[in-house]
Design a protein around this motif. Structure first.
Motif, mmCIF file in Angstrom:
data_model
loop_
_atom_site.group_PDB
_atom_site.id
_atom_site.type_symbol
_atom_site.label_atom_id
_atom_site.label_comp_id
_atom_site.label_asym_id
_atom_site.label_seq_id
_atom_site.Cartn_x
_atom_site.Cartn_y
_atom_site.Cartn_z
ATOM 1 N N ASP A 84 -3.782 -1.902 -1.787
ATOM 2 C CA ASP A 84 -3.332 -1.684 -0.759
ATOM 3 C C ASP A 84 -1.970 -0.793 -0.403
ATOM 4 O OD1 ASP A 84 -1.721 -3.272 -1.579
ATOM 5 O OD2 ASP A 84 -1.967 -4.491 0.259
ATOM 6 N N ARG A 85 -2.156 0.576 -1.947
ATOM 7 C CA ARG A 85 -0.499 1.178 -2.141
ATOM 8 C C ARG A 85 -0.322 2.332 -1.134
ATOM 9 N NH1 ARG A 85 -0.582 4.993 -5.587
ATOM 10 N NH2 ARG A 85 1.737 4.325 -5.834
ATOM 11 N N ASP A 86 -1.941 2.938 -1.029
ATOM 12 C CA ASP A 86 -1.716 3.141 -0.704
ATOM 13 C C ASP A 86 -2.539 3.088 0.874
ATOM 14 O OD1 ASP A 86 -2.688 6.589 0.781
ATOM 15 O OD2 ASP A 86 -1.711 6.976 -1.497
ATOM 16 N N PRO A 87 -2.524 3.792 2.139
ATOM 17 C CA PRO A 87 -3.021 3.433 3.426
ATOM 18 C C PRO A 87 -4.480 3.928 4.452
ATOM 19 C CG PRO A 87 -0.855 4.640 3.975
ATOM 20 C CD PRO A 87 -0.632 4.079 2.358
ATOM 21 N N ILE A 88 -4.054 5.246 2.652
ATOM 22 C CA ILE A 88 -5.543 6.335 2.941
ATOM 23 C C ILE A 88 -6.690 6.022 2.668
ATOM 24 C CG2 ILE A 88 -5.939 8.792 2.964
ATOM 25 C CD1 ILE A 88 -3.995 7.696 5.663
ATOM 26 N N GLU A 89 -6.582 6.045 1.334
ATOM 27 C CA GLU A 89 -7.404 5.784 0.541
ATOM 28 C C GLU A 89 -7.202 4.988 -1.401
ATOM 29 O OE1 GLU A 89 -10.514 8.878 -0.683
ATOM 30 O OE2 GLU A 89 -9.376 10.025 0.337
ATOM 31 N N ARG A 90 -8.022 4.745 -1.849
ATOM 32 C CA ARG A 90 -7.912 3.895 -2.989
ATOM 33 C C ARG A 90 -7.279 5.053 -3.314
ATOM 34 N NH1 ARG A 90 -9.539 -1.183 -5.763
ATOM 35 N NH2 ARG A 90 -7.371 -1.041 -7.744
ATOM 36 N N THR A 91 -5.849 4.500 -4.522
ATOM 37 C CA THR A 91 -5.164 5.556 -5.001
ATOM 38 C C THR A 91 -4.553 4.289 -6.422
ATOM 39 O OG1 THR A 91 -4.864 7.143 -3.465
ATOM 40 C CG2 THR A 91 -3.784 6.800 -5.896
ATOM 41 N N VAL A 92 -4.955 5.229 -7.080
ATOM 42 C CA VAL A 92 -4.371 4.699 -8.483
ATOM 43 C C VAL A 92 -2.870 5.437 -8.938
ATOM 44 C CG1 VAL A 92 -4.418 4.202 -10.770
ATOM 45 C CG2 VAL A 92 -6.096 3.407 -9.691
ATOM 46 N N SER A 93 -1.614 5.356 -8.989
ATOM 47 C CA SER A 93 -0.743 6.097 -9.887
ATOM 48 C C SER A 93 -0.876 6.002 -10.958
ATOM 49 C CB SER A 93 0.245 5.969 -8.885
ATOM 50 O OG SER A 93 1.816 6.738 -8.997
#
Length: 231
Positions: A84-93
């Motif tokens: 849930d770190r990005d509310p738009i899409e699942r994103t790995v940073s």
């Protein structure tokens, strides 16, 4: 084309944490986010990895596009992948940190993204998990700086011992014994004393030094400990 079935796609982004030193203060460079969500809020510099790019290439491209910076110290830190770190899409940073001399690159900073330097203790609330990333980067730098001479990346070509000591004190947020520091840095053999003095702070002045780059390269993996027990 063969594809994995029943798998959800995940976006991969790169975020760059840029630390700078102006001779007095250790600072962090942040920008106003240009897209939704949380548009116009303070953010680290980042972007999505492009087709055909590797991670290092994406980090260098993002750094260049957003700041005009290139050929700087850049190191991969960690990957962040909370669902849930990005509310738009699942994103790995995948996070990188860079170390620069602020004066050397002041003209290259791109105004388009409203980039601004903040003293470390005055950094505003950042989006998503970016504050956590910054803390992790500082922990890594403190550990690295006790073992390797990476902090010289933050200094100009010529600098004084007080400037160098001040930098170490700001990184560790702790005073360092002056005589012990001078003894250890002198024993390292890394510095070349110049004839010129900086007289901005006193009439007597302080001699400028420059880094012996050959010894710096040779000793990068075997450095004296300024801090006895890095955490």
């Amino acid at each position: 084309m063969v594809k994995y079935i029943n798998q959800n796609p995940v976006l991969v982004a790169v975020d760059c944490i840029i630390f700078g030193y102006d001779g007095e203060h250790l600072k962090l460079l942040v920008i106003k986010r240009a897209i939704e969500p949380v548009k116009n809020q303070w953010s680290l510099m980042g972007g999505f990895i492009g087709p055909g790019e590797d991670l290092d290439g994406a980090a260098k491209r993002i750094l260049l596009e957003l700041t005009g910076l290139h050929d700087v110290y850049l190191e991969q830190l960690h990957a962040y992948g909370q669902p849930d770190r990005d509310p738009i899409e699942r994103t790995v940073s995948v996070v990188y940190f860079a170390l620069i001399d602020i004066h050397k690159y002041s003209k290259q900073i791109n105004d388009q993204y409203h980039a601004e330097w903040f003293k470390l203790k005055e950094v505003p609330e950042l989006i998503f998990d970016h504050n956590i990333m910054v803390k992790a980067a500082m922990d890594k730098i403190r550990y690295q700086a006790a073992l390797h001479p990476i902090l010289f990346e933050l200094l100009p070509k010529k600098f004084t011992i007080p400037q160098l000591q001040n930098l170490y004190e700001q990184v560790y947020d702790s005073p360092i014994d002056n005589r012990n520091f001078i003894r250890k840095i002198t024993a390292s053999g890394l510095l070349i004393k110049l004839a010129e003095k900086d007289k901005s702070g006193s009439r007597r002045g302080a001699f400028y030094f420059k880094l012996d780059k050959q010894k710096h390269k040779a000793q990068f993996q075997s450095f004296l400990n300024f801090i006895s027990k890095p955490k």
